[in-house]
Design a protein around this motif. Structure first.
Motif, PDB file in Angstrom:
ATOM      1  N   THR A  17       0.834  -1.206   0.000  1.00  0.00           N
ATOM      2  CA  THR A  17       0.000   0.000   0.000  1.00  0.00           C
ATOM      3  C   THR A  17       0.871   1.259   0.000  1.00  0.00           C
ATOM      4  O   THR A  17       0.618   2.200  -0.761  1.00  0.00           O
ATOM      5  CB  THR A  17      -0.945  -0.035   1.220  1.00  0.00           C
ATOM      6  N   ASP A  40      -7.998  -4.134  -1.716  1.00  0.00           N
ATOM      7  CA  ASP A  40      -8.024  -4.823  -0.422  1.00  0.00           C
ATOM      8  C   ASP A  40      -9.390  -4.583   0.232  1.00  0.00           C
ATOM      9  O   ASP A  40      -9.497  -3.887   1.248  1.00  0.00           O
ATOM     10  CB  ASP A  40      -6.877  -4.319   0.463  1.00  0.00           C
ATOM     11  N   ASN A  45      -7.198   0.820   3.199  1.00  0.00           N
ATOM     12  CA  ASN A  45      -5.997   1.490   3.737  1.00  0.00           C
ATOM     13  C   ASN A  45      -5.472   2.613   2.863  1.00  0.00           C
ATOM     14  O   ASN A  45      -4.942   3.605   3.359  1.00  0.00           O
ATOM     15  CB  ASN A  45      -4.838   0.484   3.840  1.00  0.00           C
ATOM     16  N   ASP A 120      -3.636  -2.049  -5.920  1.00  0.00           N
ATOM     17  CA  ASP A 120      -3.035  -2.446  -4.641  1.00  0.00           C
ATOM     18  C   ASP A 120      -3.705  -3.742  -4.198  1.00  0.00           C
ATOM     19  O   ASP A 120      -4.854  -3.754  -3.777  1.00  0.00           O
ATOM     20  CB  ASP A 120      -3.270  -1.321  -3.611  1.00  0.00           C
TER      21      ASP A 120
HETATM   22 MG    MG Z   1      -2.050  -3.084   2.010  1.00  0.00          MG
END
Ligand code: MG
Ligand code: ADP
Lengths: 267, 223
Positions: A17, A40, A45, A120
């Motif tokens: 991330t 994710d 995040n 990501d």
């Molecule tokens: Mg991550």
């Protein structure tokens, strides 16, 4: 059509991330339009690391369910001079809540609008990973100098290779320079020799990374800082048409590549 | 079991029913090398007619002319069929068997040629002898019922089972997680043998684990 790059690792907590956020910013600084997709789902995040969590109104599942448009969900980072957007993950759902085809459709729309789509990926090699890699045409594998991380990275590279994702680049993150000097950790050279894919960069272990993430001020915006410079360098390598060669101390060519090159026998 | 390290010669042969692996000390003067090779080939002639020959190298590479000379010489002296290195280049299918094999005297199996490293989680299970161009990484497994030749390093598992007397493992660096030949576990013995980062051939006979190496570290190997 934009390049779609999945940032993945197998193991969690290695820096996917962090790298997605800062690489996105650096690519923006080079003049590219970039969208980052937080795949994710359930463990959102990327918006936090970017420091744009307050602007998140909708998320990827809202788009796929038709509750809002893609434009409604895209969060613009106004600090960037070029279009830099985030498609946030949902905090409350599970990975399986999004259909593969819906995800692919979203990625396709993004590919048409941005020069870079950075995905990501979540940790692991299950559904969320498969989703993140499905539409990628390039990969970045993030690894830490630890045997377990290297083993997981190797496994992930093998899967990406089977999916014909090419090129697959390596970023070695969290290299503790003190321990490296004392030879107490596996060196970047050794890691590269095992994993045998082109190296984009080696990032030191640095408390500034955690601090910048906590403050929501990605270090890539500080282009004068060491880390900022490093990411600009990584972004340049990634976006250059030139094949990646390790001009710095880290060899791009593993021993094996040299061996392969030296087949001199031809019929 | 006793461990025997054999390291006195500039050329080492290790044969099996599918072919012969030749390690050559490349530091040797080329003329001398040719002479020695001819002597060896003559001596072993009855074993090596009509087999696959495979040439590849490490460190100092023989140049095109030198390789050409060796190939011609070997072809003239024996009935080798030559496994051409161009078959081993990456654009070719990942796994191929050698089309260069003669329908010769031997009823042995052709080599399974694998042109990539085995990565963690990958497993190959075959009854054929294997030539693998690359490494066997930690967490990868190769199971075979014949000799195994790995041009890179072995850091993962290599298990040879039901392979009979001629079975051997060759690698340019043996640091296996697990290595066994016909149920004899060799991992421990190999750890004892500290010099395993050099190119070595390992095989077993009735009462010993044999490790075959060149006098010098620099070599050219052929099969
Ligand atoms: Mg991550
Ligand atoms: N180079 C680094 N130096 C210090 N801390 C780092 C570094 N890279 C990442 N971190 C920290 O490690 C933790 C995990 O990073 P993150 O990017 O969330 O990993 P992942 O997405 O792979 O799970 C975060 O707290 C992050 O700030």
């Amino acid at each position: 059509m934009g390049e779609t790059i999945v940032i993945t690792s197998g193991k969690g907590g290695v820096g996917k991330t962090t790298i997605t956020a800062n690489l996105g910013i650096s690519l923006g600084q080079l003049g590219f339009s970039v969208v980052m997709v937080d795949a994710d789902i359930g463990l959102r995040n990327l918006d936090l690391v970017m420091g744009i969590e307050k602007k998140v109104k909708y998320h990827i599942l809202d788009v796929s369910k038709g509750l809002c448009t893609l434009d409604d969900a895209l969060v613009k980072d106004t600090r960037s001079k070029t279009p830099l957007c985030l498609l946030p993950a949902s905090q409350s759902h599970f990975k399986e809540d999004i259909q593969k085809d819906d995800f692919s459709d979203l990625i396709q729309s993004l590919q048409e609008r941005f020069q870079y789509v950075l995905i990501d990926s979540p940790a692991g090699i299950e559904y969320g990973f498969r989703l993140s890699t499905k539409d990628a045409n390039q990969g970045i594998v993030v690894v830490n100098p630890e045997v377990s991380s290297i083993r997981d990275a190797d496994r992930v590279i093998s899967i990406l290779e089977q999916k014909k994702i090419k090129p697959i680049y390596l970023i070695i993150n969290r290299v503790n320079t003190e321990l490296l000097k004392k030879k107490e950790i596996i060196s970047p050279e050794e890691i590269q020799e095992i994993l045998d894919i082109p190296l984009l960069g080696v990032i030191p272990e640095d408390p500034a990374v955690v601090i910048s993430a906590n403050q929501g001020k990605p270090f890539a915006y500080q282009t004068q800082s060491k880390l900022g410079e490093l990411f600009l360098h990584i972004a340049k390598k990634l976006s250059s048409e030139e094949p990646v060669m390790m001009e710095d101390s880290y060899k791009a060519e593993s021993l094996w590549n040299k061996v392969k090159k030296s087949f001199t026998l031809k019929k | 079991m006793q461990i025997k390290v054999i390291q006195e010669d500039d050329i080492q042969f290790k044969g099996c029913s599918s072919g012969i692996l030749i390690l050559i000390n490349q530091d040797l003067d080329f003329e001398k090398l040719i002479k020695k090779l001819i002597q060896k080939l003559k001596k072993e002639k009855k074993f090596i007619s009509d087999m696959d020959l495979f040439i590849k190298g490490k460190d100092r590479f023989l140049d095109q002319d030198e390789l050409g000379m060796i190939r011609k010489m070997v072809r003239d002296k024996t009935k080798f069929s030559i496994l051409n290195a161009s078959q081993l280049e990456p654009e070719l299918p990942d796994i191929t068997t050698s089309p260069a094999r003669n329908k010769g005297l031997l009823s042995s199996q052709p080599f399974l040629i694998i042109n990539h490293s085995l990565r963690a989680g990958e497993e190959i299970n075959t009854t054929s002898p294997v030539i693998l161009h690359g490494d066997i990484n930690p967490g990868a497994i190769l199971k075979s019922s014949g000799p195994v030749i790995v041009t890179g390093k072995i850091k993962g598992d290599v298990i040879i089972q039901n392979a009979g007397e001629g079975a051997f493992v060759y690698s340019s660096g043996l640091q296996p997680n697990r290595l066994s030949i016909n149920s004899i576990d060799l991992s421990g013995s190999i750890l004892i043998e500290s010099d395993m980062l050099n190119a070595s051939i390992v095989y077993c006979n009735q009462n010993a684990i044999n490790i075959l190496r060149l006098k010098e570290d620099k070599w050219e190997k052929q099969l």
